[in-house]
Motif scaffolding. Structure first.
Motif, PDB file in Angstrom:
ATOM      1  N   ALA A 144     -12.521   8.201 -11.564  1.00 14.34           N
ATOM      2  CA  ALA A 144     -12.999   7.997 -10.206  1.00 14.34           C
ATOM      3  C   ALA A 144     -12.283   6.812  -9.570  1.00 14.34           C
ATOM      4  O   ALA A 144     -11.527   6.089 -10.230  1.00 14.34           O
ATOM      5  CB  ALA A 144     -14.511   7.758 -10.204  1.00 14.34           C
ATOM      6  N   THR A 145     -12.520   6.624  -8.276  1.00 16.01           N
ATOM      7  CA  THR A 145     -11.917   5.512  -7.546  1.00 16.01           C
ATOM      8  C   THR A 145     -12.482   4.184  -8.033  1.00 16.01           C
ATOM      9  O   THR A 145     -13.680   4.068  -8.276  1.00 16.01           O
ATOM     10  CB  THR A 145     -12.174   5.674  -6.035  1.00 16.01           C
ATOM     11  N   ARG A 146     -11.589   3.204  -8.154  1.00 13.45           N
ATOM     12  CA  ARG A 146     -12.006   1.872  -8.606  1.00 13.45           C
ATOM     13  C   ARG A 146     -11.526   0.816  -7.616  1.00 13.45           C
ATOM     14  O   ARG A 146     -10.358   0.788  -7.251  1.00 13.45           O
ATOM     15  CB  ARG A 146     -11.455   1.578 -10.008  1.00 13.45           C
ATOM     16  N   MET A 147     -12.455  -0.063  -7.237  1.00 13.10           N
ATOM     17  CA  MET A 147     -12.140  -1.140  -6.297  1.00 13.10           C
ATOM     18  C   MET A 147     -12.082  -2.478  -6.997  1.00 13.10           C
ATOM     19  O   MET A 147     -12.673  -2.672  -8.057  1.00 13.10           O
ATOM     20  CB  MET A 147     -13.178  -1.190  -5.172  1.00 13.10           C
ATOM     21  N   GLU A 148     -11.379  -3.404  -6.374  1.00 13.38           N
ATOM     22  CA  GLU A 148     -11.259  -4.760  -6.914  1.00 13.38           C
ATOM     23  C   GLU A 148     -12.406  -5.628  -6.416  1.00 13.38           C
ATOM     24  O   GLU A 148     -12.804  -5.544  -5.255  1.00 13.38           O
ATOM     25  CB  GLU A 148      -9.924  -5.369  -6.482  1.00 13.38           C
ATOM     26  N   VAL A 149     -12.934  -6.462  -7.307  1.00 11.39           N
ATOM     27  CA  VAL A 149     -14.018  -7.395  -6.970  1.00 11.39           C
ATOM     28  C   VAL A 149     -13.523  -8.811  -7.246  1.00 11.39           C
ATOM     29  O   VAL A 149     -12.917  -9.088  -8.279  1.00 11.39           O
ATOM     30  CB  VAL A 149     -15.279  -7.106  -7.807  1.00 11.39           C
TER      31      VAL A 149
END
Length: 275
Positions: A144-149
């Motif tokens: 799935a899509t992964r975002m940066e934190v």
């Protein structure tokens, strides 16, 4: 046409898109109201940024337009506090995810497991949302899509991995190399023409409730078309674990869901007008 046992010495797998393939509606759109209620999305921002952009781009979905949409979604969630998103989702996950999954999809997942295949969900939605859904369904893995934190616990707006189109197919091939899957003996299911490359990556592709473009491709390639039409409460088919998600990637999913719903409605309107 259901899955059958494999005579291959190598393991095989079944790859499922999520929205409109396993779940009878967008798995992310429902969260937009909760995000707005929680102060993450203003009504004006929803109308100006998401709705206007997606309606404007509804005429086509080439890669340039998808890049514009990805940038818009990144901008929308930049600076959101992860804990706020996590709290909102933790409070509403079961109400949103539990209600409607396709009974046919759950049966297929069970059949693939019975045949000894791993089940992998491959979704453009945020990984940290898709993973608990996958756990509920007994999936063996999630792409799935992964975002940066940021270290401060806020979304930076950067996307580490965008699970869309060819990226899905690449992830399937990478996972096959890592786990030794025989893709010629594997299965894939999706409703969208954007997943054609993922479907082409396996020996047994299926179009599920396909959009007009995918139906055309399926006809040309001789792919089976499945109709799923029996949504049931997820809790009636599988045991739901307590929901304690840590959704670092859900911001992109919420934004994507807003656009996806508008996209679908606009396409329906366009088709009705053409008819």
């Amino acid at each position: 046409m259901g899955p059958t046992g494999s005579s291959s010495a190598r393991p095989t797998a079944a790859f499922f898109d999520l929205d409109k393939t396993i779940i009878a509606k967008s798995s992310t759109f429902a969260f937009s109201r909760e995000f707005q209620a929680g102060g993450l999305i203003s009504r004006g921002a929803v109308l100006r940024s998401a709705y206007a952009q997606f309606v404007y781009m509804v005429g086509g979905a080439d890669h340039d337009q998808m890049e514009k949409m990805r940038q818009m979604m990144s901008q929308l969630c930049t600076g959101w506090d992860v804990q706020t998103v996590t709290d909102i989702v933790a409070d509403t996950l079961h109400n949103i995810v539990d209600p409607l999954v396709y009974d046919e999809a759950v049966s297929l997942i069970e059949e693939h497991h019975a045949a000894g295949r791993d089940v992998i969900i491959v979704s453009t939605s945020g990984a940290e949302m898709v993973e608990p859904i996958g756990a509920m369904l007994g999936a063996d893995h999630v792409v799935a899509t992964r975002m940066e934190v940021s270290p401060e616990g806020k979304y930076t707006g950067k996307i580490r991995f965008y699970a869309y189109a060819e990226n899905k197919a690449k992830a399937v091939r990478d996972l096959a190399r890592k786990r030794g899957y025989d893709l010629d003996g594997s299965y894939a299911y999706s409703d969208s023409v954007t997943d054609v490359t993922m479907l082409e990556a396996v020996g047994h592709p299926f179009a599920v409730n396909p959009d007009k473009e995918l139906r055309k491709v399926a006809k040309e390639k001789g792919w089976p078309v499945l109709v799923f039409e029996r949504p049931v409460a997820l809790g009636s088919r599988v045991k739901l674990p307590p929901a304690k998600p840590t959704l670092a990637a859900l911001a992109i999913a919420g934004a994507a869901g807003i656009g996806a719903a508008v996209w679908v409605n606009a396409r329906k309107a366009k088709r009705a007008h053409s008819a």
